[in-house]
Design a protein around this motif. Structure first.
Motif, PDB file in Angstrom:
ATOM      1  N   GLY A 111     -43.318 -44.561 -41.571  1.00  0.00           N
ATOM      2  CA  GLY A 111     -43.736 -45.561 -40.512  1.00  0.00           C
ATOM      3  C   GLY A 111     -42.684 -46.749 -40.588  1.00  0.00           C
ATOM      4  O   GLY A 111     -41.753 -46.817 -41.332  1.00  0.00           O
ATOM      5  N   GLU A 112     -42.955 -47.711 -39.545  1.00  0.00           N
ATOM      6  CA  GLU A 112     -42.065 -48.955 -39.596  1.00  0.00           C
ATOM      7  C   GLU A 112     -42.188 -49.876 -40.882  1.00  0.00           C
ATOM      8  O   GLU A 112     -41.112 -50.135 -41.435  1.00  0.00           O
ATOM      9  N   ASP A 113     -43.373 -49.795 -41.504  1.00  0.00           N
ATOM     10  CA  ASP A 113     -43.425 -50.683 -42.623  1.00  0.00           C
ATOM     11  C   ASP A 113     -42.673 -50.144 -43.863  1.00  0.00           C
ATOM     12  O   ASP A 113     -42.202 -50.664 -44.630  1.00  0.00           O
ATOM     13  N   ASP A 114     -42.938 -48.809 -43.760  1.00  0.00           N
ATOM     14  CA  ASP A 114     -42.364 -48.058 -45.012  1.00  0.00           C
ATOM     15  C   ASP A 114     -40.438 -48.196 -44.686  1.00  0.00           C
ATOM     16  O   ASP A 114     -39.936 -48.503 -45.905  1.00  0.00           O
ATOM     17  N   VAL A 115     -39.962 -48.165 -43.693  1.00  0.00           N
ATOM     18  CA  VAL A 115     -38.622 -48.308 -43.330  1.00  0.00           C
ATOM     19  C   VAL A 115     -38.202 -49.682 -43.610  1.00  0.00           C
ATOM     20  O   VAL A 115     -37.057 -49.820 -44.338  1.00  0.00           O
ATOM     21  N   LEU A 116     -38.896 -50.501 -43.265  1.00  0.00           N
ATOM     22  CA  LEU A 116     -38.534 -52.010 -43.509  1.00  0.00           C
ATOM     23  C   LEU A 116     -38.442 -52.346 -44.956  1.00  0.00           C
ATOM     24  O   LEU A 116     -37.568 -53.075 -45.694  1.00  0.00           O
ATOM     25  N   GLU A 117     -39.524 -51.930 -45.496  1.00  0.00           N
ATOM     26  CA  GLU A 117     -39.653 -51.907 -47.075  1.00  0.00           C
ATOM     27  C   GLU A 117     -38.491 -51.296 -47.658  1.00  0.00           C
ATOM     28  O   GLU A 117     -37.793 -51.941 -48.782  1.00  0.00           O
ATOM     29  N   ALA A 118     -38.091 -50.191 -47.607  1.00  0.00           N
ATOM     30  CA  ALA A 118     -36.946 -49.556 -48.013  1.00  0.00           C
ATOM     31  C   ALA A 118     -35.792 -50.432 -47.953  1.00  0.00           C
ATOM     32  O   ALA A 118     -34.784 -50.274 -48.700  1.00  0.00           O
ATOM     33  N   VAL A 119     -35.299 -50.740 -46.470  1.00  0.00           N
ATOM     34  CA  VAL A 119     -34.203 -51.793 -46.498  1.00  0.00           C
ATOM     35  C   VAL A 119     -34.237 -53.076 -47.059  1.00  0.00           C
ATOM     36  O   VAL A 119     -33.212 -53.268 -47.849  1.00  0.00           O
ATOM     37  N   ARG A 120     -35.354 -53.482 -47.162  1.00  0.00           N
ATOM     38  CA  ARG A 120     -35.168 -54.862 -48.240  1.00  0.00           C
ATOM     39  C   ARG A 120     -34.917 -54.296 -49.355  1.00  0.00           C
ATOM     40  O   ARG A 120     -34.320 -55.290 -50.198  1.00  0.00           O
ATOM     41  N   ARG A 121     -35.700 -53.425 -50.094  1.00  0.00           N
ATOM     42  CA  ARG A 121     -35.486 -52.734 -51.393  1.00  0.00           C
ATOM     43  C   ARG A 121     -33.976 -52.736 -51.599  1.00  0.00           C
ATOM     44  O   ARG A 121     -33.231 -53.047 -52.763  1.00  0.00           O
ATOM     45  N   ALA A 122     -33.392 -51.998 -50.568  1.00  0.00           N
ATOM     46  CA  ALA A 122     -31.942 -51.826 -51.155  1.00  0.00           C
ATOM     47  C   ALA A 122     -31.236 -53.002 -50.939  1.00  0.00           C
ATOM     48  O   ALA A 122     -30.090 -53.096 -51.660  1.00  0.00           O
ATOM     49  N   PHE A 123     -31.357 -53.928 -50.118  1.00  0.00           N
ATOM     50  CA  PHE A 123     -30.642 -55.391 -50.318  1.00  0.00           C
ATOM     51  C   PHE A 123     -31.038 -55.993 -51.502  1.00  0.00           C
ATOM     52  O   PHE A 123     -29.951 -56.287 -52.005  1.00  0.00           O
ATOM     53  N   ARG A 124     -32.311 -56.022 -51.901  1.00  0.00           N
ATOM     54  CA  ARG A 124     -32.435 -56.516 -53.379  1.00  0.00           C
ATOM     55  C   ARG A 124     -31.680 -55.815 -54.452  1.00  0.00           C
ATOM     56  O   ARG A 124     -31.146 -56.541 -55.318  1.00  0.00           O
ATOM     57  N   GLU A 125     -31.623 -54.416 -54.393  1.00  0.00           N
ATOM     58  CA  GLU A 125     -30.723 -53.797 -55.405  1.00  0.00           C
ATOM     59  C   GLU A 125     -29.366 -54.042 -55.377  1.00  0.00           C
ATOM     60  O   GLU A 125     -28.795 -54.013 -56.351  1.00  0.00           O
ATOM     61  N   ARG A 126     -28.986 -54.253 -54.038  1.00  0.00           N
ATOM     62  CA  ARG A 126     -27.813 -54.433 -53.965  1.00  0.00           C
ATOM     63  C   ARG A 126     -27.071 -55.851 -54.484  1.00  0.00           C
ATOM     64  O   ARG A 126     -25.996 -55.914 -55.099  1.00  0.00           O
ATOM     65  N   ASP A 127     -27.910 -56.694 -54.420  1.00  0.00           N
ATOM     66  CA  ASP A 127     -27.759 -58.124 -54.836  1.00  0.00           C
ATOM     67  C   ASP A 127     -27.954 -58.450 -56.204  1.00  0.00           C
ATOM     68  O   ASP A 127     -27.647 -59.410 -56.479  1.00  0.00           O
ATOM     69  N   ALA A 128     -28.648 -57.482 -56.893  1.00  0.00           N
ATOM     70  CA  ALA A 128     -28.969 -57.751 -58.225  1.00  0.00           C
ATOM     71  C   ALA A 128     -27.831 -57.231 -59.019  1.00  0.00           C
ATOM     72  O   ALA A 128     -26.670 -56.782 -58.893  1.00  0.00           O
TER      73      ALA A 128
END
Length: 128
Positions: A111-128
């Motif tokens: 669902g939308e919440d799962d997708v948005l969380e996956a995108v946020r997680r990907a940005f956090r991992e990229r910035d780490a």
């Protein structure tokens, strides 16, 4: 559309109109369909793809709303010039990729919440 093929996968969870819209948007943003180039009529493309004219018409309406194409009586449907200062290619590519990702995730049952969380997680991992 000088030999450029649009294809529809009827087994895809992505609706046919969205497949057409995404493919044409990519062709336009990549420059493979040049400004002023004429697109097939709704009826012609629908016949070529074996789809209802309403399906192609919806794709064209969405492309027109995104200012990627322009339809004029007597002149047909053509690739529109980019608006001044637009980042057409980058914006269209981002929108296309996002739609494809959302369609893929939805087909897997996310669902939308799962997708948005996956995108946020990907940005956090990229910035780490």
């Amino acid at each position: 559309m000088s030999g450029t093929a649009v294809r529809v996968d009827t087994t895809s969870p992505v609706p046919p109109y969205e497949q057409i819209r995404a493919q044409l948007a990519t062709l336009i943003s990549s420059g493979r369909l040049a400004e002023g180039e004429r697109l097939p009529t709704v009826r012609q493309l629908a016949a070529d793809l074996g789809l209802a004219a309403g399906t192609v018409a919806r794709a064209y309406r969405e492309l027109e709303a995104a200012s990627l194409i322009r339809t004029r009586r007597g002149a047909g449907t053509r690739v529109a010039p980019p608006p001044p200062g637009a980042r057409r290619g980058e914006t269209a590519a981002l929108a296309d990729g996002t739609r494809d990702y959302v369609a893929w995730a939805a087909a897997l049952g996310f669902g939308e919440d799962d997708v948005l969380e996956a995108v946020r997680r990907a940005f956090r991992e990229r910035d780490a």
